[in-house]
Design an enzyme around this catalytic site. Structure first.
Site, short mmCIF file in Angstrom:
data_model
loop_
_atom_site.label_atom_id
_atom_site.label_comp_id
_atom_site.label_asym_id
_atom_site.label_seq_id
_atom_site.Cartn_x
_atom_site.Cartn_y
_atom_site.Cartn_z
N ASN A 83 -1.66 1.34 5.70
CA ASN A 83 -0.80 0.27 5.16
C ASN A 83 -0.35 -0.92 6.31
OD1 ASN A 83 1.30 -1.11 3.88
ND2 ASN A 83 2.70 0.94 3.73
N GLY A 84 -0.49 -2.08 6.06
CA GLY A 84 -0.09 -2.90 7.04
C GLY A 84 -1.30 -3.94 7.34
N CYS A 119 0.87 -1.22 0.03
CA CYS A 119 -0.06 -0.13 -0.23
C CYS A 119 0.82 1.23 -0.06
CB CYS A 119 -1.03 0.07 1.19
SG CYS A 119 -1.71 -1.40 1.46
N HIS A 133 20.24 -34.59 -12.20
CA HIS A 133 19.45 -35.00 -11.25
C HIS A 133 18.18 -34.55 -11.26
CE1 HIS A 133 23.48 -36.18 -9.36
NE2 HIS A 133 23.81 -34.77 -9.44
N TRP A 146 -2.54 -2.56 -1.59
CA TRP A 146 -2.41 -3.96 -2.15
C TRP A 146 -2.98 -4.85 -1.15
CZ3 TRP A 146 1.08 -7.84 -0.31
CH2 TRP A 146 1.59 -8.78 -1.26
N GLU A 156 8.50 -12.85 -13.01
CA GLU A 156 7.91 -11.87 -12.48
C GLU A 156 7.41 -10.90 -13.24
OE1 GLU A 156 10.11 -9.59 -9.35
OE2 GLU A 156 11.88 -9.67 -10.52
N GLU A 167 18.56 -15.67 -10.55
CA GLU A 167 18.27 -14.32 -10.63
C GLU A 167 17.63 -13.86 -12.19
OE1 GLU A 167 17.31 -11.98 -8.85
OE2 GLU A 167 17.53 -10.16 -10.11
N LYS A 185 6.38 -3.42 -4.65
CA LYS A 185 7.94 -3.06 -4.83
C LYS A 185 8.62 -3.40 -3.42
CE LYS A 185 11.68 -1.83 -6.34
NZ LYS A 185 12.59 -2.60 -7.19
O1 M6R Z 1 13.60 -4.39 -1.02
P1 M6R Z 1 14.10 -5.70 -0.79
O2 M6R Z 1 15.48 -5.95 -1.57
O3 M6R Z 1 14.47 -6.11 0.57
O4 M6R Z 1 13.27 -6.81 -1.58
C1 M6R Z 1 13.43 -8.09 -1.63
C2 M6R Z 1 12.32 -8.68 -2.73
O5 M6R Z 1 11.02 -8.38 -2.22
C3 M6R Z 1 12.75 -8.47 -4.08
O6 M6R Z 1 13.98 -8.48 -4.42
C4 M6R Z 1 11.77 -8.87 -5.08
O7 M6R Z 1 12.15 -10.45 -5.39
C5 M6R Z 1 11.89 -8.14 -6.33
N1 M6R Z 1 10.67 -8.18 -7.03
C6 M6R Z 1 12.98 -8.98 -7.36
O8 M6R Z 1 13.05 -8.34 -8.85
#
Ligand code: M6R
Length: 615
Positions: free
Chosen positions: A101-102, A2, A511, A75, A495, A488, A610
């Site tokens: 938010n929370g 949020c 494996h 969210w 995503e 990664e 984010k």
């Molecule tokens: O802000 P942070 O680095 O703690 O966030 C961790 C993850 O939520 C973040 O890296 C997430 O996996 C991203 N969407 C990856 O692109």
């Protein structure tokens, strides 16, 4: 997660709030809403969908203008995304309004109690419970809003950043935080409230970041008073001067923030090591490390906690730290670590990695590690974030605001910081030869130019994206330092393009995953010349003999893999340990182009936020 925006002052609140909500879109959301008060009438407009949907709806519904208002992007946590569950929520009397938010964890018993007392609920949200709880407290004891909020918050369990408005006291907004970020922008005769400073940066560069368990009554023409929610003690407000500028948070001519951020990597990696890496002097100087050098040198073990991309950076760091410093390293998902009664010995050093500095699981892991006596060091991007404040010491990555939900520059700058730390410790421990130490320093210094060169693979990545944009699955393989890069690469593709992708250590193929290989399976193999090249070549042969399609990321001039692979992307040469900084670039570009071609929302992928400020 949020997003919160609030305004109280002399300007029209509506455009400030709408623009602010757009700036917070990067946090991820599924609905949006706004409340305005014009001195007499209070109006709320809210909708499922984007801020543009809210603009459209509110242009019809918002028949008033006002200089006080609050806005929210939601969210969903409690209740599906729909108009009713969107914020703001209004109390039963119609006087109090909240954005939140929370998560209020004990909302169910509170709601039950309020229902018994005659309260009616329209939404499925925990936030509507909170605003009615505040109203109930206010009414029962005939209290001012600030006091009622404080008493109510002392009854809730969970996390929150809230703004509460009372129509009967229209010159103030009450704000509070526990576990979710909240910043107050201090202007002349005006205040801005937001989840981060981006909504108000063009109006003021003076900001106060509320700490956990703090609240404030933001009142017009009055200095801000911050107090502790639990014991009511007053806290001196600390006004921070922000360094961020507007250009940093706008797209600067790129189609998407993600692309802009991918292209920023050469310059932000330089920003990351500026003033810290002195290759000509053979020096690494990082204040957070110098001040705590003994703790690192005496560490029996380094534990790294993080989530998502930051966790992948932690895995790269595991290889680098063990190779350079010979200190044993373990990397954990913060979400697992926090709930599994981990063994933490005195003398363990915990490194928490987080771009946002607000990830709830990482924050909780830090608190647990601290409780058990560990020294906790943060690697964060966002200055003043919760994690940067909660850790004993740390190093910022200085990547600038990362708006695209998919982390790109955060990853490479985290690796840069972690590499510098490993080098500094290796120097102190004597675990690298002098010549290797100097060689790494020099190589790291010229990495930005090589990243710029790696960015020239954009056209190639686009060409390959065109061919594989409809693939239902994809495998990413790498070994050693590039195994985390495979993870990664797969995460990036999943995503933003919603293609199922898996990352594996190349040798693990045999494996199990090798069963997936057929002529329809694109396999992206990270095969730079340094490292376990011959082994990776063998793995490529295994895939080839099962008709898999090979897309290989290779070192410029490579001939061996080129002969085997269906497509190759060339990157500049560097040492094995630094290669993730280069191999990751074409993978970012490939995901980006595939997502664009599939018409996905690149910067705000579905279901994602984010910064994940709930567990
Ligand atoms: O802000 P942070 O680095 O703690 O966030 C961790 C993850 O939520 C973040 O890296 C997430 O996996 C991203 N969407 C990856 O692109």
């Amino acid at each position: 997660m949020c997003g919160i925006v609030g305004y109280i002052g002399h300007r029209e609140a509506y455009p400030i709030i709408i623009k602010g909500l757009k700036r917070l879109e990067y946090r991820g959301y599924d609905s949006a809403g706004i409340m305005l008060f014009d001195g007499q009438e209070l109006k709320v407009s809210k909708t499922k969908g984007k801020v543009t949907d809210l603009e459209e709806k509110s242009s019809r519904e918002m028949t008033i203008n006002g200089t006080i208002g609050i806005g929210h992007t939601r969210w969903a946590t409690h209740g599906v995304p729909n108009d009713v569950n969107s914020h703001p929520h209004v109390s039963n009397s119609g006087n109090l309004v909240i954005i939140h938010n929370g998560i209020i964890e004990n909302y169910a018993p509170l709601k039950e109690e309020l229902i018994k007392r005659g309260y009616v609920f329209h939404s499925d949200t925990d936030s509507e419970v909170l605003i009615n709880l505040i109203e109930d407290v206010q009414k029962k004891e005939n209290l001012k809003l600030g006091k009622a909020v404080q008493i109510a918050l002392n009854q809730v369990v969970g996390a929150y950043a809230i703004c509460v408005f009372d129509k009967q006291k229209p010159d103030e907004i009450v704000v509070a935080r526990l576990g979710s970020p909240l910043a107050i922008g201090v202007g002349e005769d005006e205040y801005f409230i937001a989840s981060d400073a981006s909504p108000f940066i063009e109006y003021t560069s003076n900001a106060i970041y509320l700490e956990d368990e703090e609240m404030a009554v933001v009142r017009l023409h009055k200095p801000l008073k911050i107090r502790k929610i639990k014991d009511d003690t007053l806290v001196d407000p600390y006004i921070q001067e922000l360094k961020m500028n507007l250009e940093q948070i706008e797209k600067g001519g790129y189609d998407h923030f993600m692309l802009k951020e991918i292209y920023e990597q050469p310059s932000v990696i330089k920003d990351t090591y500026r003033g810290r890496l002195h290759a000509n002097l053979g020096l690494i100087q990082m204040a957070g490390i110098e001040d705590n050098l003994e703790k690192f040198l005496n560490a029996n073990r380094i534990l790294i906690v993080a989530c998502g991309t930051s966790w992948h950076a932690g895995l790269v760091a595991e290889y680098i730290f063990e190779e350079f410093t010979r200190i044993p390293v373990e990397v954990e998902y913060a979400s697992e670590f926090r709930y599994r009664n981990p063994v933490i010995n005195k003398g363990d050093v915990v490194i928490a990695i987080s771009q946002s500095g607000e990830t709830a699981d990482t924050l909780a892991a830090i608190k647990l590690a601290k409780e058990r006596g560990a020294f906790v060091f943060g690697v964060c991007n966002v200055v003043g974030s919760s994690i940067s404040r909660e850790t004993h010491a740390g190093a910022y990555t200085h990547a600038g605001p990362e708006i695209g939900v998919a982390s790109t520059k955060a990853f490479t700058t985290q690796i840069t910081v972690l590499t510098m730390i490993a080098l500094r410790l290796a120097k102190a421990k004597g675990t690298l030869t002098n010549s290797d130490f100097h060689r790494y320093l020099q190589e790291l210094e010229i990495i930005p130019e090589k990243v710029a060169e790696a960015l020239q693979t954009n056209d190639k990545a686009k060409e390959i994206a065109e061919i594989f944009k409809t693939a239902p699955n994809c495998l990413y393989l790498g070994r050693g330092y590039n195994f985390p890069v495979a993870l990664e690469g797969a995460l990036k593709l999943k995503e933003i393009s919603y293609i199922h992708a898996e990352g594996y250590p190349a040798a693990e193929m045999k494996h199990g995953p090798i069963a997936l290989i057929d002529e329809h399976m694109p396999v992206i193999v990270i095969a730079p010349k340094q490292g376990h090249y011959d082994k990776v070549v063998s793995n490529i042969q295994e895939i080839k003999s099962r008709s898999g399609i090979i897309i290989a990321v290779v070192t410029k001039g490579d001939t061996q893999v080129r002969e085997l692979a269906d497509y190759v992307i060339e990157i500049p040469e560097t040492s094995d340990a630094l290669s993730p900084l280069l191999t990751t670039i074409p993978l970012q570009l490939l995901s980006y182009h595939i997502a664009v071609m599939r018409e996905c929302n690149v910067d705000q992928p579905r279901n994602l936020a984010k910064s994940v400020t709930v567990e």
